[in-house]
Motif scaffolding. Structure first.
Motif, PDB file in Angstrom:
ATOM      1  N   ILE A 130      -6.172  54.194  29.211  1.00 33.78           N
ATOM      2  CA  ILE A 130      -5.037  53.549  29.863  1.00 33.78           C
ATOM      3  C   ILE A 130      -5.506  52.693  31.027  1.00 33.78           C
ATOM      4  CG2 ILE A 130      -2.920  54.018  31.182  1.00 33.78           C
ATOM      5  CD1 ILE A 130      -2.525  56.448  29.325  1.00 33.78           C
ATOM      6  N   ASP A 131      -6.557  53.131  31.711  1.00 30.58           N
ATOM      7  CA  ASP A 131      -7.108  52.345  32.822  1.00 30.58           C
ATOM      8  C   ASP A 131      -7.647  50.995  32.356  1.00 30.58           C
ATOM      9  OD1 ASP A 131      -6.507  54.329  34.635  1.00 30.58           O
ATOM     10  OD2 ASP A 131      -8.505  55.213  34.612  1.00 30.58           O
ATOM     11  N   MET A 132      -7.956  50.871  31.067  1.00 37.31           N
ATOM     12  CA  MET A 132      -8.549  49.642  30.534  1.00 37.31           C
ATOM     13  C   MET A 132      -7.511  48.645  30.037  1.00 37.31           C
ATOM     14  SD  MET A 132     -11.521  51.548  28.335  1.00 37.31           S
ATOM     15  CE  MET A 132     -11.948  50.051  27.449  1.00 37.31           C
ATOM     16  N   LEU A 133      -6.249  49.037  29.961  1.00 35.94           N
ATOM     17  CA  LEU A 133      -5.211  48.177  29.398  1.00 35.94           C
ATOM     18  C   LEU A 133      -4.942  46.960  30.272  1.00 35.94           C
ATOM     19  CD1 LEU A 133      -2.709  50.997  28.368  1.00 35.94           C
ATOM     20  CD2 LEU A 133      -3.940  49.493  26.773  1.00 35.94           C
ATOM     21  N   VAL A 134      -4.593  45.841  29.625  1.00 33.27           N
ATOM     22  CA  VAL A 134      -4.215  44.613  30.327  1.00 33.27           C
ATOM     23  C   VAL A 134      -2.945  44.056  29.683  1.00 33.27           C
ATOM     24  CG1 VAL A 134      -6.583  44.054  30.986  1.00 33.27           C
ATOM     25  CG2 VAL A 134      -5.666  43.165  28.832  1.00 33.27           C
ATOM     26  N   LYS A 135      -2.382  43.032  30.310  1.00 31.35           N
ATOM     27  CA  LYS A 135      -1.149  42.421  29.802  1.00 31.35           C
ATOM     28  C   LYS A 135      -1.324  41.984  28.352  1.00 31.35           C
ATOM     29  CE  LYS A 135       1.680  42.590  33.314  1.00 31.35           C
ATOM     30  NZ  LYS A 135       2.915  43.419  33.236  1.00 31.35           N
ATOM     31  N   GLY A 136      -0.307  42.281  27.560  1.00 33.61           N
ATOM     32  CA  GLY A 136      -0.335  41.886  26.160  1.00 33.61           C
ATOM     33  C   GLY A 136      -0.962  42.898  25.234  1.00 33.61           C
ATOM     34  N   ASP A 137      -1.509  43.999  25.777  1.00 31.98           N
ATOM     35  CA  ASP A 137      -2.094  45.040  24.937  1.00 31.98           C
ATOM     36  C   ASP A 137      -1.015  45.973  24.397  1.00 31.98           C
ATOM     37  OD1 ASP A 137      -4.684  44.179  25.269  1.00 31.98           O
ATOM     38  OD2 ASP A 137      -5.234  45.688  26.759  1.00 31.98           O
ATOM     39  N   VAL A 138      -1.339  46.641  23.314  1.00 30.61           N
ATOM     40  CA  VAL A 138      -0.559  47.777  22.830  1.00 30.61           C
ATOM     41  C   VAL A 138      -1.526  48.955  22.709  1.00 30.61           C
ATOM     42  CG1 VAL A 138       0.789  48.756  20.938  1.00 30.61           C
ATOM     43  CG2 VAL A 138       1.099  46.352  21.578  1.00 30.61           C
TER      44      VAL A 138
END
Length: 316
Positions: A130-138
């Motif tokens: 979750i720490d690696m997520l960015v805008k536009g990810d699922v």
């Protein structure tokens, strides 16, 4: 000898890169697994399909995506049978994957140690991807359909995921805090079940799940999901579209959409019969279609530039 030395050095570096990321796939390995993607990538190697394609993907149906993918010999890209949050909304984004397996203390211990000491991760394992997520990810998770004592996502992590991505999740397992998750306005999500319990990940106590992969190929239903695949969630199902086929899926969908709009209008006007519209169109109908596109260029639910590009390829 020089070439041999360079080759050995490259292999050593590749090996170090693979080891240093622990559960996370190396950039080189991810590029190796996505050779047909020629566009931009994230620093970790994940294909970065342009935002403009993601925006247009929101109007694509599963039938349109399935037909295009099957034509390219991708037969296992759809997963159904979900419970949903915000079922009337459409979920579109780039897959960031995580894979959990049944808890195993020895693996849990060394994973925790490596994450804490080498990568500086001090939180629990379920928060690392979750720490690696960015805008536009699922966030796409294989939780092996774990139910009781399985949920790793509740309303706290759900809020974090939404803040980082503006999207929801595809979760092969159970979630908790369902009432809180439903309060997150745009958290359009697909999951297998609900249970009020939560997962336990203490290697020296109670342990239910262990994180074994971040941004590695994972399985959702009967689909192999590769990091960077485009997630299309709508109407109770989820399609996973390989990045190199995303633009083709969108363009094919747009052409089908325009032809359907034209055909339905002409049927209401009784200009053509159902038999004429349901079969291969005659040159007369094709010419009428081109004229109709030109006449309604700025009114149609397809970008004007795309319609103009389509018209350039036509001979009537």
């Amino acid at each position: 000898m020089k070439r041999v030395s360079l080759l050995i050095a490259s292999l050593v570096l590749f090996g170090l890169a693979t080891v240093s990321f622990g559960q996370q796939i190396s950039r080189e390995e991810l590029i190796f697994l996505t050779p047909e993607w020629k566009g931009e990538r994230f620093p970790d190697g994940r294909p970065k399909v342009p935002d403009a394609i993601l925006k247009r993907m929101k109007l694509v149906t599963h039938e349109e995506a399935w037909a295009t993918l099957k034509g390219e010999n991708y037969k296992y890209q759809y997963a159904g049978g979900w419970q949903t949050i915000n079922p009337d909304s459409v979920l579109v984004g780039r897959a960031l994957t995580a894979t959990f397996m049944p808890g195993r203390p020895d693996v849990q211990r060394v994973t925790d140690k490596k994450g804490h000491e080498k990568d500086g991760r001090v939180k629990s394992q379920n928060s690392w991807p979750i720490d690696m997520l960015v805008k536009g990810d699922v966030y796409v998770v294989d939780q092996f359909d774990m139910h009781e004592d399985g949920p790793t996502i509740g309303d706290n992590l759900g809020n974090s995921i939404y803040a980082k991505t503006g999207n929801g999740i595809v979760y092969e397992g159970a979630v908790r805090d369902i009432a809180g998750l439903k309060e997150i306005g745009g958290f359009t999500s697909y999951f297998r079940s609900y249970h009020p319990s939560h997962h336990l990940n203490n290697a020296d106590g109670e342990l239910n799940t262990t994180l074994v992969g971040i941004n590695r190929p994972t399985r959702i239903g009967k689909v192999m999901v590769i990091p960077g695949d485009i997630v299309l969630g709508r109407d109770g199902g989820v399609s996973f579209i390989p990045p190199h086929l995303a633009e083709k899926v969108v363009k094919t969908s747009e052409i089908v959409r325009l032809r359907d709009m034209f055909g339905h209008q002409r049927l209401r006007e009784q200009k053509y019969t159902p038999g004429q519209i349901d079969t291969r169109w005659s040159d007369v109908i094709e010419k009428d279609f081109s004229q109709w596109l030109n006449a309604h260029l700025s009114e149609l639910p397809v970008p004007k530039e795309q319609i103009q590009e389509y018209l350039k390829t036509r001979t009537w």
